[in-house]
Design a protein around this motif. Structure first.
Motif, short mmCIF file in Angstrom:
data_model
loop_
_atom_site.label_atom_id
_atom_site.label_comp_id
_atom_site.label_asym_id
_atom_site.label_seq_id
_atom_site.Cartn_x
_atom_site.Cartn_y
_atom_site.Cartn_z
N GLN A 182 -3.09 0.46 0.17
CA GLN A 182 -1.67 0.79 0.26
C GLN A 182 -0.96 -0.33 1.03
OE1 GLN A 182 -0.39 4.06 -0.93
NE2 GLN A 182 -2.36 3.80 -1.95
N ARG A 183 0.15 -0.80 0.46
CA ARG A 183 0.95 -1.85 1.10
C ARG A 183 1.97 -1.22 2.05
NH1 ARG A 183 1.12 -6.78 -2.04
NH2 ARG A 183 -0.22 -6.52 -3.85
N VAL A 184 2.20 -1.88 3.18
CA VAL A 184 3.22 -1.43 4.13
C VAL A 184 4.19 -2.60 4.31
CG1 VAL A 184 3.69 -0.61 6.47
CG2 VAL A 184 1.59 0.11 5.29
N SER A 185 5.48 -2.31 4.11
CA SER A 185 6.48 -3.37 4.21
C SER A 185 7.36 -3.17 5.45
CB SER A 185 7.35 -3.41 2.96
OG SER A 185 8.07 -2.20 2.82
N HIS B 157 11.14 -4.51 6.75
CA HIS B 157 12.38 -5.16 6.32
C HIS B 157 12.28 -5.67 4.88
CE1 HIS B 157 13.81 -4.77 10.39
NE2 HIS B 157 12.79 -5.48 10.85
N GLY B 158 11.64 -4.89 4.02
CA GLY B 158 11.56 -5.22 2.61
C GLY B 158 10.49 -6.22 2.23
N ARG B 159 9.73 -6.71 3.20
CA ARG B 159 8.66 -7.67 2.91
C ARG B 159 7.31 -7.03 3.16
NH1 ARG B 159 9.51 -12.29 6.75
NH2 ARG B 159 7.28 -12.40 6.38
N ASP B 160 6.38 -7.18 2.21
CA ASP B 160 5.02 -6.69 2.43
C ASP B 160 4.43 -7.41 3.64
OD1 ASP B 160 5.09 -4.95 0.32
OD2 ASP B 160 4.04 -6.26 -1.07
N GLU B 161 3.92 -6.64 4.59
CA GLU B 161 3.36 -7.23 5.80
C GLU B 161 1.87 -6.98 5.94
OE1 GLU B 161 4.69 -9.24 8.09
OE2 GLU B 161 6.64 -9.23 7.12
N VAL B 162 1.42 -5.77 5.62
CA VAL B 162 0.01 -5.44 5.76
C VAL B 162 -0.44 -4.60 4.58
CG1 VAL B 162 0.04 -5.51 8.29
CG2 VAL B 162 0.41 -3.35 7.13
N VAL B 163 -1.75 -4.54 4.40
CA VAL B 163 -2.35 -3.66 3.40
C VAL B 163 -3.38 -2.82 4.13
CG1 VAL B 163 -3.72 -3.53 1.29
CG2 VAL B 163 -1.99 -5.32 1.55
N VAL B 164 -3.31 -1.51 3.95
CA VAL B 164 -4.27 -0.59 4.56
C VAL B 164 -5.35 -0.32 3.53
CG1 VAL B 164 -4.58 1.66 5.66
CG2 VAL B 164 -2.41 0.44 5.94
N GLY C 131 1.25 3.18 -3.75
CA GLY C 131 0.71 2.04 -3.04
C GLY C 131 1.69 1.25 -2.21
N SER C 132 2.92 1.69 -2.03
CA SER C 132 3.90 0.93 -1.28
C SER C 132 4.63 1.84 -0.30
CB SER C 132 4.89 0.29 -2.26
OG SER C 132 5.83 -0.48 -1.55
N TRP C 133 4.65 1.47 0.96
CA TRP C 133 5.26 2.27 2.02
C TRP C 133 6.16 1.39 2.87
CZ3 TRP C 133 3.41 7.37 3.33
CH2 TRP C 133 2.36 7.80 2.54
N GLN C 134 7.27 1.95 3.34
CA GLN C 134 8.06 1.30 4.37
C GLN C 134 7.41 1.66 5.70
OE1 GLN C 134 12.14 2.41 4.12
NE2 GLN C 134 12.44 1.42 2.14
N LEU C 135 7.53 0.78 6.67
CA LEU C 135 6.84 0.98 7.95
C LEU C 135 7.17 2.32 8.58
CD1 LEU C 135 5.02 -0.04 10.22
CD2 LEU C 135 7.03 -1.14 11.21
#
Length: 98
Positions: free
Chosen positions: A40-43, A45-52, A16-20
């Motif tokens: 799935q979360r997309v981060s 620079h290490g910060r969660d930014e969006v959720v798909v 559930g966690s992806w780097q951009l």
């Protein structure tokens, strides 16, 4: 002389966690995981930014735009029986020549 090493394939992101950059490079896999594992979360620079999320989940969260929530709120109001009558002000009428 430099020693060449065989590059290892990119590792699979944590559940559930992806780097951009990984999400962009493996977008098809990201979409498959959304369908099979959920959001799935997309981060960046290490910060969660969006959720798909899947379209079904998006529609469920968004809800229908029927106005039902507004109607329910108005009907539950303690001021429901208050009559609202707009004030009518007489307006001066200007004469015209035809």
């Amino acid at each position: 002389m430099t020693k060449k090493t065989k590059a290892s394939p990119p590792s699979s992101p944590a559940l559930g966690s992806w780097q951009l950059q990984d999400a962009k490079a493996r977008f098809s896999e990201l979409v498959r995981r959304v369908r099979s594992e959920g959001p799935q979360r997309v981060s960046v620079h290490g910060r969660d930014e969006v959720v798909v999320v899947s379209v079904e989940e998006f529609n469920r969260l968004k809800g229908e735009r029927t106005g039902a929530a507004l109607i329910d709120a108005l009907q539950a109001s303690p001021y429901r029986d208050v009559e609202i009558e707009p004030k009518r002000a007489s307006m001066p009428v200007r004469g015209i020549d035809l």
